[in-house]
Design a protein around this motif. Structure first.
Motif, PDB file in Angstrom:
ATOM      1  N   LEU A  16     -20.458  43.324 -17.214  1.00  0.00           N
ATOM      2  CA  LEU A  16     -21.695  43.455 -17.990  1.00  0.00           C
ATOM      3  C   LEU A  16     -21.846  42.372 -19.052  1.00  0.00           C
ATOM      4  O   LEU A  16     -22.918  42.245 -19.650  1.00  0.00           O
ATOM      5  N   THR A  17     -20.791  41.596 -19.281  1.00  0.00           N
ATOM      6  CA  THR A  17     -20.815  40.576 -20.320  1.00  0.00           C
ATOM      7  C   THR A  17     -20.440  39.243 -19.685  1.00  0.00           C
ATOM      8  O   THR A  17     -19.408  39.141 -19.004  1.00  0.00           O
ATOM      9  N   SER A  18     -21.267  38.212 -19.901  1.00  0.00           N
ATOM     10  CA  SER A  18     -21.053  36.965 -19.173  1.00  0.00           C
ATOM     11  C   SER A  18     -21.652  35.779 -19.906  1.00  0.00           C
ATOM     12  O   SER A  18     -22.451  35.925 -20.844  1.00  0.00           O
ATOM     13  N   VAL A  19     -21.271  34.581 -19.440  1.00  0.00           N
ATOM     14  CA  VAL A  19     -21.922  33.337 -19.835  1.00  0.00           C
ATOM     15  C   VAL A  19     -22.413  32.646 -18.572  1.00  0.00           C
ATOM     16  O   VAL A  19     -21.764  32.694 -17.522  1.00  0.00           O
ATOM     17  N   GLU A  20     -23.576  32.003 -18.683  1.00  0.00           N
ATOM     18  CA  GLU A  20     -24.144  31.226 -17.588  1.00  0.00           C
ATOM     19  C   GLU A  20     -24.546  29.863 -18.137  1.00  0.00           C
ATOM     20  O   GLU A  20     -25.142  29.778 -19.206  1.00  0.00           O
ATOM     21  N   PHE A  21     -24.223  28.805 -17.387  1.00  0.00           N
ATOM     22  CA  PHE A  21     -24.570  27.440 -17.789  1.00  0.00           C
ATOM     23  C   PHE A  21     -25.684  26.922 -16.885  1.00  0.00           C
ATOM     24  O   PHE A  21     -25.633  27.092 -15.663  1.00  0.00           O
ATOM     25  N   PHE A  22     -26.648  26.238 -17.502  1.00  0.00           N
ATOM     26  CA  PHE A  22     -27.762  25.640 -16.770  1.00  0.00           C
ATOM     27  C   PHE A  22     -27.829  24.149 -17.097  1.00  0.00           C
ATOM     28  O   PHE A  22     -27.540  23.740 -18.221  1.00  0.00           O
ATOM     29  N   ASP A  23     -28.225  23.351 -16.099  1.00  0.00           N
ATOM     30  CA  ASP A  23     -28.341  21.915 -16.341  1.00  0.00           C
ATOM     31  C   ASP A  23     -29.731  21.579 -16.871  1.00  0.00           C
ATOM     32  O   ASP A  23     -30.552  22.476 -17.130  1.00  0.00           O
ATOM     33  N   ALA A  24     -30.004  20.292 -17.039  1.00  0.00           N
ATOM     34  CA  ALA A  24     -31.269  19.858 -17.628  1.00  0.00           C
ATOM     35  C   ALA A  24     -32.468  20.176 -16.749  1.00  0.00           C
ATOM     36  O   ALA A  24     -33.606  20.215 -17.232  1.00  0.00           O
ATOM     37  N   ASP A  25     -32.230  20.431 -15.455  1.00  0.00           N
ATOM     38  CA  ASP A  25     -33.315  20.814 -14.551  1.00  0.00           C
ATOM     39  C   ASP A  25     -33.544  22.323 -14.521  1.00  0.00           C
ATOM     40  O   ASP A  25     -34.408  22.806 -13.793  1.00  0.00           O
ATOM     41  N   GLY A  26     -32.737  23.064 -15.297  1.00  0.00           N
ATOM     42  CA  GLY A  26     -32.870  24.507 -15.317  1.00  0.00           C
ATOM     43  C   GLY A  26     -32.123  25.212 -14.205  1.00  0.00           C
ATOM     44  O   GLY A  26     -32.295  26.431 -14.015  1.00  0.00           O
ATOM     45  N   ASP A  27     -31.272  24.496 -13.487  1.00  0.00           N
ATOM     46  CA  ASP A  27     -30.516  25.091 -12.391  1.00  0.00           C
ATOM     47  C   ASP A  27     -29.212  25.694 -12.905  1.00  0.00           C
ATOM     48  O   ASP A  27     -28.517  25.085 -13.731  1.00  0.00           O
ATOM     49  N   LEU A  28     -28.872  26.872 -12.401  1.00  0.00           N
ATOM     50  CA  LEU A  28     -27.614  27.517 -12.753  1.00  0.00           C
ATOM     51  C   LEU A  28     -26.464  26.742 -12.114  1.00  0.00           C
ATOM     52  O   LEU A  28     -26.442  26.533 -10.902  1.00  0.00           O
ATOM     53  N   ILE A  29     -25.497  26.312 -12.941  1.00  0.00           N
ATOM     54  CA  ILE A  29     -24.384  25.530 -12.418  1.00  0.00           C
ATOM     55  C   ILE A  29     -23.031  26.221 -12.608  1.00  0.00           C
ATOM     56  O   ILE A  29     -22.034  25.780 -12.051  1.00  0.00           O
ATOM     57  N   PHE A  30     -23.010  27.318 -13.388  1.00  0.00           N
ATOM     58  CA  PHE A  30     -21.741  27.998 -13.628  1.00  0.00           C
ATOM     59  C   PHE A  30     -22.017  29.372 -14.222  1.00  0.00           C
ATOM     60  O   PHE A  30     -22.963  29.546 -15.001  1.00  0.00           O
ATOM     61  N   SER A  31     -21.201  30.345 -13.867  1.00  0.00           N
ATOM     62  CA  SER A  31     -21.269  31.656 -14.514  1.00  0.00           C
ATOM     63  C   SER A  31     -19.877  32.275 -14.516  1.00  0.00           C
ATOM     64  O   SER A  31     -19.070  32.014 -13.615  1.00  0.00           O
ATOM     65  N   ARG A  32     -19.620  33.090 -15.528  1.00  0.00           N
ATOM     66  CA  ARG A  32     -18.314  33.746 -15.636  1.00  0.00           C
ATOM     67  C   ARG A  32     -18.451  35.025 -16.432  1.00  0.00           C
ATOM     68  O   ARG A  32     -19.075  35.047 -17.496  1.00  0.00           O
ATOM     69  N   ASP A  33     -17.863  36.102 -15.927  1.00  0.00           N
ATOM     70  CA  ASP A  33     -17.816  37.358 -16.665  1.00  0.00           C
ATOM     71  C   ASP A  33     -16.664  37.325 -17.662  1.00  0.00           C
ATOM     72  O   ASP A  33     -15.585  36.774 -17.377  1.00  0.00           O
ATOM     73  N   ALA A  34     -16.883  37.929 -18.819  1.00  0.00           N
ATOM     74  CA  ALA A  34     -15.810  38.065 -19.795  1.00  0.00           C
ATOM     75  C   ALA A  34     -14.845  39.151 -19.346  1.00  0.00           C
ATOM     76  O   ALA A  34     -15.243  40.159 -18.747  1.00  0.00           O
ATOM     77  N   LEU A  35     -13.578  38.960 -19.635  1.00  0.00           N
ATOM     78  CA  LEU A  35     -12.570  39.959 -19.323  1.00  0.00           C
ATOM     79  C   LEU A  35     -12.768  41.199 -20.196  1.00  0.00           C
ATOM     80  O   LEU A  35     -13.077  41.088 -21.389  1.00  0.00           O
ATOM     81  N   ALA A  36     -12.588  42.371 -19.603  1.00  0.00           N
ATOM     82  CA  ALA A  36     -12.766  43.617 -20.350  1.00  0.00           C
ATOM     83  C   ALA A  36     -11.526  43.918 -21.182  1.00  0.00           C
ATOM     84  O   ALA A  36     -10.401  43.525 -20.849  1.00  0.00           O
ATOM     85  N   THR A  37     -11.751  44.638 -22.285  1.00  0.00           N
ATOM     86  CA  THR A  37     -10.683  45.075 -23.172  1.00  0.00           C
ATOM     87  C   THR A  37     -10.900  46.544 -23.513  1.00  0.00           C
ATOM     88  O   THR A  37     -11.884  47.160 -23.088  1.00  0.00           O
ATOM     89  N   GLY A  38     -10.021  47.087 -24.322  1.00  0.00           N
ATOM     90  CA  GLY A  38     -10.251  48.426 -24.849  1.00  0.00           C
ATOM     91  C   GLY A  38     -11.230  48.380 -26.003  1.00  0.00           C
ATOM     92  O   GLY A  38     -11.790  47.336 -26.348  1.00  0.00           O
ATOM     93  N   ASN A  39     -11.448  49.527 -26.628  1.00  0.00           N
ATOM     94  CA  ASN A  39     -12.370  49.616 -27.744  1.00  0.00           C
ATOM     95  C   ASN A  39     -11.975  48.632 -28.847  1.00  0.00           C
ATOM     96  O   ASN A  39     -10.811  48.540 -29.236  1.00  0.00           O
ATOM     97  N   ALA A  40     -12.966  47.868 -29.323  1.00  0.00           N
ATOM     98  CA  ALA A  40     -12.809  46.899 -30.416  1.00  0.00           C
ATOM     99  C   ALA A  40     -11.936  45.709 -30.051  1.00  0.00           C
ATOM    100  O   ALA A  40     -11.580  44.912 -30.917  1.00  0.00           O
ATOM    101  N   GLY A  41     -11.581  45.528 -28.777  1.00  0.00           N
ATOM    102  CA  GLY A  41     -10.798  44.380 -28.374  1.00  0.00           C
ATOM    103  C   GLY A  41     -11.603  43.093 -28.424  1.00  0.00           C
ATOM    104  O   GLY A  41     -12.825  43.093 -28.651  1.00  0.00           O
ATOM    105  N   LEU A  42     -10.917  41.974 -28.202  1.00  0.00           N
ATOM    106  CA  LEU A  42     -11.549  40.655 -28.241  1.00  0.00           C
ATOM    107  C   LEU A  42     -11.379  39.955 -26.900  1.00  0.00           C
ATOM    108  O   LEU A  42     -10.316  40.029 -26.274  1.00  0.00           O
ATOM    109  N   SER A  43     -12.428  39.282 -26.467  1.00  0.00           N
ATOM    110  CA  SER A  43     -12.410  38.527 -25.208  1.00  0.00           C
ATOM    111  C   SER A  43     -12.944  37.128 -25.474  1.00  0.00           C
ATOM    112  O   SER A  43     -13.968  36.965 -26.139  1.00  0.00           O
TER     113      SER A  43
END
Length: 266
Positions: free
Chosen positions: A162-189
């Motif tokens: 449910l949590t991710s980053v997506e990278f787009f190039d100058a043409d607006g095309d998606l070039i990369f995506s990655r989900d963040a690793l899950a943790t327990g309550n109040a954890g850090l990713s």
């Protein structure tokens, strides 16, 4: 001029030095998750090292009280007031940076038991949306730019996917995506990536499924809510875009034709 040398000059003018320059971009991923800052520190440091000294960081702690919760943070704060070449936008109503201890507004958006910090004390969130878009500019200007690396720290990623980053190039095309690793309550990713053979014009951050509406108020009582801490990225620079190979070859063909006519005329 000998034909072989002349061809090289034309290719250089056309902006196409070799077919290898048009290979797909390659991404190096940095990710870690854990209960506290110590669990992700080495990965964050490795990402910083990979970028080198030409990088920008936003840890939110320099934001003045007057721009922190319950007051809104302008989306262009980190390109105007504190020029770091990042401008934020969201489908929601704006952005909040959490209040420090000792102020009338509760810390961590009123969810002190759910959020932790990587660099104390402030956190960041969109308001009324789980989406934050980051566009890059030459710091302190309105000149669009790109970067070659971006990463950030999330807090309270309890549900995978449910949590991710997506990278787009100058043409607006998606070039990369990655989900963040899950943790327990109040954890850090931490999740980030650097790119070779490409550039990043926009980053879309999806933080959980729930939304923060105001201090202590969520969009709904059930879904995973996620906040953000440090942003780390390579210095935004104006991108020098070479001509596509087809256009470069077209220019080459015209130049060859002119050269042939000149030789015939001579």
């Amino acid at each position: 001029m000998k034909p072989k040398n002349w061809l090289v000059v034309v290719l250089a003018v056309a902006g196409w030095s070799a077919p290898a320059a048009w290979a797909a971009p390659v991404f190096t991923v940095f990710e870690a998750a854990g209960a506290d800052a110590a669990d992700i520190q080495s990965t964050v440091d490795a990402f910083r090292t990979a970028i080198g000294p030409a990088r920008r960081e936003i840890n939110w702690d320099g934001v003045p009280d007057g721009r922190a919760d319950p007051n809104a943070l302008p989306g262009d704060f980190f390109n105007t007031t504190s020029p770091r070449g990042a401008v934020f936008s969201t489908p929601g109503s704006g952005f909040l940076v959490s209040a420090n201890a000792g102020l009338p507004t509760p810390v961590r958006f009123g969810f002190g038991n759910d959020f932790d910090t990587f660099s104390a004390q402030r956190l960041f969130t969109a308001v009324g949306s789980n989406i934050t878009d980051v566009n890059f500019f030459v710091p302190g200007t309105d000149t669009a730019a790109t970067t070659t690396a971006f990463g950030l720290v999330f807090t309270d990623v309890e549900v995978a996917g449910l949590t991710s980053v997506e990278f787009f190039d100058a043409d607006g095309d998606l070039i990369f995506s990655r989900d963040a690793l899950a943790t327990g309550n109040a954890g850090l990713s931490f999740v980030g990536a650097s790119v070779t053979g490409g550039s990043i014009a926009r980053v879309r951050i999806t933080a959980g499924l729930n939304t923060i509406l105001a201090n202590g108020q969520l969009g709904n009582p059930n879904d995973d809510v996620v906040a953000m801490d440090d942003f780390i990225y390579a210095e935004p620079l104006v991108q020098q875009v070479p001509l596509p190979p087809t256009l470069a070859l077209g220019v080459l063909g015209l130049a060859l034709l002119r050269g042939t006519r000149r030789r015939q005329a001579g």
